[in-house]
Every structure is written in C-alpha cells, then in structure tokens.
Design a protein around this motif. Structure first.
Motif, mmCIF file in Angstrom:
data_model
loop_
_atom_site.group_PDB
_atom_site.id
_atom_site.type_symbol
_atom_site.label_atom_id
_atom_site.label_comp_id
_atom_site.label_asym_id
_atom_site.label_seq_id
_atom_site.Cartn_x
_atom_site.Cartn_y
_atom_site.Cartn_z
ATOM 1 N N PRO A 32 -11.728 2.319 0.407
ATOM 2 C CA PRO A 32 -13.016 1.699 0.693
ATOM 3 C C PRO A 32 -14.215 2.560 0.280
ATOM 4 C CG PRO A 32 -12.209 2.740 2.670
ATOM 5 C CD PRO A 32 -11.120 2.898 1.644
ATOM 6 N N LEU A 33 -15.332 1.869 0.213
ATOM 7 C CA LEU A 33 -16.633 2.492 -0.026
ATOM 8 C C LEU A 33 -17.563 1.990 1.061
ATOM 9 C CD1 LEU A 33 -19.057 3.728 -1.723
ATOM 10 C CD2 LEU A 33 -19.112 1.513 -2.904
ATOM 11 N N LEU A 34 -18.227 2.904 1.741
ATOM 12 C CA LEU A 34 -19.228 2.536 2.730
ATOM 13 C C LEU A 34 -20.611 2.750 2.136
ATOM 14 C CD1 LEU A 34 -19.691 1.761 5.822
ATOM 15 C CD2 LEU A 34 -20.121 4.218 6.137
ATOM 16 N N GLU A 63 -14.138 8.296 0.548
ATOM 17 C CA GLU A 63 -13.040 9.044 1.162
ATOM 18 C C GLU A 63 -13.030 8.757 2.668
ATOM 19 O OE1 GLU A 63 -10.707 10.325 -0.538
ATOM 20 O OE2 GLU A 63 -11.741 10.219 -2.474
ATOM 21 N N THR A 64 -11.911 8.204 3.123
ATOM 22 C CA THR A 64 -11.854 7.639 4.468
ATOM 23 C C THR A 64 -12.201 8.627 5.582
ATOM 24 O OG1 THR A 64 -9.469 8.079 4.466
ATOM 25 C CG2 THR A 64 -10.201 5.868 3.841
ATOM 26 N N SER A 65 -11.665 9.833 5.512
ATOM 27 C CA SER A 65 -11.945 10.809 6.568
ATOM 28 C C SER A 65 -13.427 11.148 6.609
ATOM 29 C CB SER A 65 -11.121 12.081 6.350
ATOM 30 O OG SER A 65 -9.745 11.770 6.279
ATOM 31 N N ILE A 66 -14.037 11.267 5.432
ATOM 32 C CA ILE A 66 -15.474 11.552 5.342
ATOM 33 C C ILE A 66 -16.277 10.375 5.878
ATOM 34 C CG2 ILE A 66 -17.369 12.142 3.799
ATOM 35 C CD1 ILE A 66 -15.212 14.324 4.133
ATOM 36 N N ILE A 67 -15.855 9.163 5.557
ATOM 37 C CA ILE A 67 -16.559 7.977 6.052
ATOM 38 C C ILE A 67 -16.567 7.959 7.580
ATOM 39 C CG2 ILE A 67 -16.480 5.456 6.222
ATOM 40 C CD1 ILE A 67 -15.389 5.410 3.342
ATOM 41 N N ILE A 68 -15.415 8.232 8.174
ATOM 42 C CA ILE A 68 -15.324 8.189 9.637
ATOM 43 C C ILE A 68 -16.157 9.301 10.278
ATOM 44 C CG2 ILE A 68 -13.741 8.394 11.593
ATOM 45 C CD1 ILE A 68 -11.636 6.967 9.815
ATOM 46 N N PRO A 70 -23.125 6.922 15.707
ATOM 47 C CA PRO A 70 -22.138 7.186 16.760
ATOM 48 C C PRO A 70 -22.034 6.032 17.755
ATOM 49 C CG PRO A 70 -24.156 8.379 17.205
ATOM 50 C CD PRO A 70 -24.330 7.765 15.844
ATOM 51 N N GLY A 71 -20.869 5.968 18.378
ATOM 52 C CA GLY A 71 -20.635 4.963 19.411
ATOM 53 C C GLY A 71 -19.986 5.609 20.612
ATOM 54 N N PRO A 72 -19.551 4.816 21.569
ATOM 55 C CA PRO A 72 -18.961 5.375 22.791
ATOM 56 C C PRO A 72 -17.626 6.081 22.570
ATOM 57 C CG PRO A 72 -18.791 2.973 22.767
ATOM 58 C CD PRO A 72 -19.683 3.342 21.645
ATOM 59 N N VAL A 73 -16.888 5.698 21.516
ATOM 60 C CA VAL A 73 -15.603 6.334 21.238
ATOM 61 C C VAL A 73 -15.828 7.464 20.236
ATOM 62 C CG1 VAL A 73 -13.252 6.026 20.375
ATOM 63 C CG2 VAL A 73 -14.365 4.185 21.662
ATOM 64 N N ARG A 74 -15.629 8.685 20.702
ATOM 65 C CA ARG A 74 -15.819 9.848 19.827
ATOM 66 C C ARG A 74 -14.501 10.113 19.096
ATOM 67 N NH1 ARG A 74 -19.641 14.008 19.678
ATOM 68 N NH2 ARG A 74 -18.908 15.752 18.407
ATOM 69 N N LEU A 75 -14.488 9.929 17.792
ATOM 70 C CA LEU A 75 -13.260 10.016 17.023
ATOM 71 C C LEU A 75 -12.954 11.415 16.518
ATOM 72 C CD1 LEU A 75 -13.597 6.645 15.110
ATOM 73 C CD2 LEU A 75 -12.038 7.178 16.991
ATOM 74 N N LEU A 76 -13.907 12.334 16.683
ATOM 75 C CA LEU A 76 -13.670 13.739 16.357
ATOM 76 C C LEU A 76 -14.181 14.555 17.538
ATOM 77 C CD1 LEU A 76 -12.469 15.110 13.784
ATOM 78 C CD2 LEU A 76 -14.785 15.850 13.279
ATOM 79 N N PRO A 77 -13.322 15.375 18.158
ATOM 80 C CA PRO A 77 -13.747 16.121 19.350
ATOM 81 C C PRO A 77 -14.899 17.072 19.062
ATOM 82 C CG PRO A 77 -11.354 16.192 19.063
ATOM 83 C CD PRO A 77 -11.915 15.615 17.804
ATOM 84 N N ALA A 78 -15.686 17.346 20.093
ATOM 85 C CA ALA A 78 -16.794 18.283 19.954
ATOM 86 C C ALA A 78 -16.296 19.718 19.842
ATOM 87 C CB ALA A 78 -17.732 18.141 21.159
ATOM 88 N N ASP A 79 -15.181 20.021 20.504
ATOM 89 C CA ASP A 79 -14.629 21.367 20.433
ATOM 90 C C ASP A 79 -14.092 21.642 19.030
ATOM 91 O OD1 ASP A 79 -11.860 23.065 20.684
ATOM 92 O OD2 ASP A 79 -13.404 23.792 22.065
ATOM 93 N N PRO A 80 -14.517 22.718 18.373
ATOM 94 C CA PRO A 80 -14.134 22.966 16.977
ATOM 95 C C PRO A 80 -12.624 23.100 16.765
ATOM 96 C CG PRO A 80 -16.000 24.345 17.574
ATOM 97 C CD PRO A 80 -15.500 23.722 18.838
ATOM 98 N N MET A 81 -11.925 23.768 17.683
ATOM 99 C CA MET A 81 -10.491 23.943 17.508
ATOM 100 C C MET A 81 -9.746 22.632 17.717
ATOM 101 S SD MET A 81 -10.069 26.916 16.390
ATOM 102 C CE MET A 81 -8.289 26.968 16.430
ATOM 103 N N GLN A 82 -10.177 21.836 18.677
ATOM 104 C CA GLN A 82 -9.574 20.520 18.870
ATOM 105 C C GLN A 82 -9.841 19.630 17.662
ATOM 106 O OE1 GLN A 82 -10.932 18.889 22.582
ATOM 107 N NE2 GLN A 82 -10.005 20.529 23.809
#
Length: 219
Positions: free
Chosen positions: A54-56, A65-70, A78-90
């Motif tokens: 896809p292209l956004l 690139e899908t990971s970059i898009i997300i 942003p929305g209520p569901v955080r798809l990448l944790p705030a903690d850098p190691m997580q």
C-alpha cells in the motif's frame, strides 16, 4: 485530516495497514488498485513509481512501507490504541517481531505464490517445498517464543500483531500450521477474531479465487 490508502483488499501488506487504521477507527479513503480502476493505478504509480502497495497519502505527503506507515499514523494521527509502546526497549521487541512476521513468514508465502503464478508445475512444486521448509522453521521458533500472552509482544495489541495477522493467515493456507504448534494455532485464531482483522478478512473474501495455490474452504 485527509488520508487516502492505495492498495488491494486481498493484499497481505494492505491488510496490515488496514488493521492499524481500523484499530483506531481512523477515517480514510480507500482506493482499490485493479483493472477496473485505471485512474487510481495511474495516481498510485505517479506517487510511487516502484509499484508497491500500500501507499498512504496524507495531503501532499506520500508514505510507503507498511511498518513506516503504521508508525507514521501513530505519530501524526494517533488514536486510543497505541501500536508501538512508549518504552524504547519494548518498542524494539515489537519492531523485531514485526520484521520477523514480514521476513520469515510472509516472504516464504510470497515465494510460493510467485512460483505458482508462473504456471510452471515444477516451479510451483519447488516454490511450495521451499516455503514449507522455511515456514516450519518459523512456526517452531514462534511456538517456542510464545509465553502464552494474548498477543505477539504481551497483553497489548501492537504493530507486531498487525504484521502477524495477514502473515499467519496466508501462511497457514500455504503450509498449514501443524497441531504440534498449539500456541501458534491459538494465536492465529485470536487474530482472526480480532474485529479489525475480521473486517479485513471479510472485505477480501470476494477475491479468494486470486490465491494461486488454492484458497482452502475455511477461515
């Protein structure tokens, strides 16, 4: 906000981004690439001549690139569901699993699909054999890696699950996940029950005849 997503409902990587959009109920316009939509195809190729979807499109910005898009969606919309944790190691763990599903699960599936699309029986058999060996290795690692959590990287649904859902969906069609991997089979079932992915699966259902290995009569 004016978001447009170019892709196809049956595309695993389009589904990966659709899941992220549906998780947060993010408004967007979907432009399906296909023979019946030449204008969309022309727009897509003008914006991204490499011809991958896809292209956004966000205003004048093209995101690929899908990971970059997300990740972009999380940063800018942003929305209520955080798809990448705030903690850098997580977050690093989530990014690793995202790459694992793309590279070690979806890539063997694409290899088998590409071989089948040649129409050559020998290439089809070789492609399936290659995919089967790679997928069995990937399944075994995932089964052993699993800690019994609800989702790929713990109790929260993340970018890794966006990648896992379509990858495992099509991988199981290509090389069925054996009963000796009960945790992985259960995880795939949970993904199928997740409303965001269930919606993507239903939207893709009319296109199942496009799967060159033959879509099984399930899921």
């Amino acid at each position: 906000m004016s978001l447009t997503l170019y892709g196809h409902p049956f595309s695993s990587y389009t589904q990966k981004v659709l899941i992220a959009l549906y998780e947060n109920d993010t408004p967007f316009e979907f432009r399906c690439i296909g023979p019946d939509t030449p204008a969309y195809t022309a727009e897509w190729l003008q914006r991204w001549p490499l011809g991958k979807f896809p292209l956004l499109v966000d205003g004048e910005r093209n995101v690929v690139e899908t990971s970059i898009i997300i990740e972009y969606l999380q940063l800018v919309h942003p929305g209520p569901v955080r798809l990448l944790p705030a903690d850098p190691m997580q977050a690093l763990d989530v990014r690793f699993l995202d790459r694992y599903f793309d590279l070690h699960v979806m890539t063997p599936v694409q290899h088998a699909v590409g071989a089948a699309l040649t129409g050559d029986t020998i290439k089809r058999q070789e492609g399936l054999a290659h995919a089967a060996s790679k997928l069995d290795l990937a399944y075994a690692w995932l089964e052993n890696h699993s800690k019994g959590d609800a989702w790929a990287s713990g109790e929260n649904f993340t970018l890794a699950d966006c990648a896992a859902a379509p990858s495992l969906f099509y991988a199981d069609w290509t090389q069925q996940i054996a009963e000796k991997y009960p945790r992985l089979r259960a995880y795939r079932s949970r993904l199928l029950a997740r409303p965001s992915f269930a919606r993507a699966v239903e939207e893709a259902r009319p296109y199942r005849q496009l799967f060159p290995l033959g879509a099984p009569d399930r899921d």
